[in-house]
Design a protein around this motif. Sequence first.
Motif, PDB file in Angstrom:
ATOM      1  N   ALA A  75     -17.534  26.135   0.573  1.00 49.85           N
ATOM      2  CA  ALA A  75     -18.511  26.290  -0.507  1.00 49.85           C
ATOM      3  C   ALA A  75     -18.964  24.953  -1.077  1.00 49.85           C
ATOM      4  CB  ALA A  75     -17.919  27.148  -1.625  1.00 49.85           C
ATOM      5  N   GLY A  76     -18.383  23.854  -0.592  1.00 51.54           N
ATOM      6  CA  GLY A  76     -18.828  22.545  -1.041  1.00 51.54           C
ATOM      7  C   GLY A  76     -17.793  21.723  -1.769  1.00 51.54           C
ATOM      8  N   TYR A  77     -16.629  22.293  -2.028  1.00 51.65           N
ATOM      9  CA  TYR A  77     -15.584  21.520  -2.699  1.00 51.65           C
ATOM     10  C   TYR A  77     -14.978  20.520  -1.720  1.00 51.65           C
ATOM     11  CZ  TYR A  77     -15.512  24.301  -6.966  1.00 51.65           C
ATOM     12  OH  TYR A  77     -15.843  24.889  -8.168  1.00 51.65           O
ATOM     13  N   GLN A  78     -14.421  19.460  -2.273  1.00 56.08           N
ATOM     14  CA  GLN A  78     -13.741  18.439  -1.474  1.00 56.08           C
ATOM     15  C   GLN A  78     -12.629  17.857  -2.342  1.00 56.08           C
ATOM     16  OE1 GLN A  78     -15.489  14.418  -0.346  1.00 56.08           O
ATOM     17  NE2 GLN A  78     -15.842  15.582   1.536  1.00 56.08           N
ATOM     18  N   ASN A 133       0.848  -1.197   0.000  1.00 50.35           N
ATOM     19  CA  ASN A 133       0.000   0.000   0.000  1.00 50.35           C
ATOM     20  C   ASN A 133       0.880   1.242   0.000  1.00 50.35           C
ATOM     21  OD1 ASN A 133      -2.357   1.563   0.086  1.00 50.35           O
ATOM     22  ND2 ASN A 133      -3.280   0.306   1.690  1.00 50.35           N
ATOM     23  N   GLU A 134       0.269   2.403   0.106  1.00 52.08           N
ATOM     24  CA  GLU A 134       1.035   3.644   0.086  1.00 52.08           C
ATOM     25  C   GLU A 134       0.421   4.672   1.023  1.00 52.08           C
ATOM     26  OE1 GLU A 134       0.935   5.227  -3.835  1.00 52.08           O
ATOM     27  OE2 GLU A 134      -1.241   5.464  -3.886  1.00 52.08           O
ATOM     28  N   ARG A 135       1.262   5.578   1.483  1.00 45.72           N
ATOM     29  CA  ARG A 135       0.795   6.691   2.314  1.00 45.72           C
ATOM     30  C   ARG A 135       0.142   7.747   1.427  1.00 45.72           C
ATOM     31  NH1 ARG A 135       5.538   8.293   4.505  1.00 45.72           N
ATOM     32  NH2 ARG A 135       5.233   6.704   6.108  1.00 45.72           N
ATOM     33  N   ARG A 136      -0.964   8.307   1.916  1.00 42.86           N
ATOM     34  CA  ARG A 136      -1.643   9.387   1.197  1.00 42.86           C
ATOM     35  C   ARG A 136      -1.856  10.555   2.145  1.00 42.86           C
ATOM     36  NH1 ARG A 136      -6.831   7.825   0.144  1.00 42.86           N
ATOM     37  NH2 ARG A 136      -7.088   9.539  -1.349  1.00 42.86           N
ATOM     38  N   ILE A 137      -1.551  11.748   1.674  1.00 41.54           N
ATOM     39  CA  ILE A 137      -1.815  12.962   2.436  1.00 41.54           C
ATOM     40  C   ILE A 137      -3.012  13.653   1.808  1.00 41.54           C
ATOM     41  CG2 ILE A 137      -0.868  15.143   3.253  1.00 41.54           C
ATOM     42  CD1 ILE A 137       0.512  12.638   4.362  1.00 41.54           C
ATOM     43  N   LEU A 138      -4.057  13.866   2.615  1.00 47.61           N
ATOM     44  CA  LEU A 138      -5.292  14.455   2.117  1.00 47.61           C
ATOM     45  C   LEU A 138      -5.314  15.951   2.373  1.00 47.61           C
ATOM     46  CD1 LEU A 138      -7.774  11.754   3.444  1.00 47.61           C
ATOM     47  CD2 LEU A 138      -6.527  11.791   1.274  1.00 47.61           C
ATOM     48  N   VAL A 139      -5.972  16.658   1.494  1.00 44.21           N
ATOM     49  CA  VAL A 139      -6.111  18.108   1.626  1.00 44.21           C
ATOM     50  C   VAL A 139      -7.572  18.436   1.860  1.00 44.21           C
ATOM     51  CG1 VAL A 139      -5.900  20.303   0.447  1.00 44.21           C
ATOM     52  CG2 VAL A 139      -4.111  18.601   0.197  1.00 44.21           C
TER      53      VAL A 139
END
Length: 533
Positions: A368-371, A324-330
């Motif tokens: 505003a609703g973005y993700q 697997n891999e590490r993921r950094i979320l924004v």
Amino acid sequence: MTRIAIYDTTLRDGSQGEGVNFSLQDKLLITTKLDDLGVDYVEGGYPLSNPKDAAYFRAVRDLPLEHARIAAFGMTRRRDIAAEDDTGMRALVAAGTPVVTVVGKTWDLHAREVLGVSLDENLRMIGDSVAFLAANVAEVVYDAEHFFDGYRNNPDYALETVRKAADAGAAWIALCDTNGGSLPEQVAEAVTAVAREVRVPLGIHTHNDGELAVANSLAAVRQGARQVQGTINGLGERCGNADLCSVIANLALKYPGFHALAPGKLAKLTEVSRFVYETANMNLRSGQAFVGSSAFAHKGGMHVHGVRKIAASYEHVDPTTVGNERRILVSELSGKSNIAEKLAEHDLDQDPDLLTRVLDRVQDLENAGYQFEAAEASFVLLVEKIAGRHREAFQSRGFRVSVAGDGDGDSLTEATVKLRVGEAAEHTVGEGDGPVDALDNALRKALEHHFPGLRTMHLVDYKVRVINARAGTAARVRVVIESSDQDAVWGTIGVSENVIEASWLALLDAFEYKLSKDTRKARPARPEAAAVS
């Protein structure tokens, strides 16, 4: 190191899960993947139940398997019929597999009320069936169905059933928590009791109705079980079976005295998990332990800050050990550490002022609703624009979508787009199966002769989510589009009160990212980089 045999029943027990249906080719492909992973046993199905399973046992003989042993599955003989005369028994032998697994009743309730036989006849059915198979097949696994319920209700009789199978020549006795409601301490107690009674190696087969299938499997191993039965991703009837991905990873990484796969095979675990999901046409379970896409994803700013300094501070194992891999979320929860990590992933500058501006803009857009968690391409474009390094390949000058119906359910969707590409004005029309398809076709017609590389880009997925449902028909919607080309997959996002406009915004980002990506790929390497290579 104690070797734990892995017995996979994805193709049989797993296929009983709701919405799971493997074709013959699917079953053969999964068998090959499981063999490559290093699984010891692959249970292919019940040869008498349907033509597909019968065809599988014929076809699997031609697979060049290096490790896995194929098992055919069936039930004990019917009551009042000799084993050698029973069609099910003969079908198991005729399957020609090196292993046969036969299931029998342990719980006296099932013998009396479900099978409608006396307890003595049930014992004879077990003994006769195992003896007949042991005389005709290299290896017999006896699955003691409902063992733990039977043991709690009538422990003497439950133990007598497994003694009968052992005395008749079973190579393995697998204790089954068929209802999936046992607790780890109950499993441990029962396995200990059986280990005192029989000298045949024990296996464990658990279901997940109490969310304890993996815990129960590991409890059995600690008490002496040397085979674990389960399915990839925990597929199976009702709440599923023990997830072999978690069982294997825990045995390999958390129990230093045990091992389940050959060296180097554990890193294939995530690949096999996702292959089975894809083959079953199922969505990945993002939060799945070890192999899920979110298993090593970090969103909170404090967490990312810690991981950047010491990975083990927020990761219980190295993700690469299981492939697997590490993921950094924004997101709006991000701190500057998240932003800095994402900028580094895409070779973007990380000066403090840029970090602050990007974080402020992300938080405003998420409000505003973005993700951006599933729309990393839109995030990259956003950062490049804020940093002043984005060069527009084209400019949107507007769009229009019309749908004409004939009243009989047939309709024609037409999209018109206006763009400017350099000094050229493009005004094109595209038709499609719905607004998004029509817009996509119109965009391609306008851009592909300027940018031929767009021909390799395809839309893979399209998702719509209502953000503020209480607003009714005036609610804002979020559209996420997944696109791919020959070497990458990327997500883009659009938000609007109008679902078509939200789709348009996500489409524009998808095309922009593809062109930006191709431009970066085509840039010559820096002289110093070329010298190093």
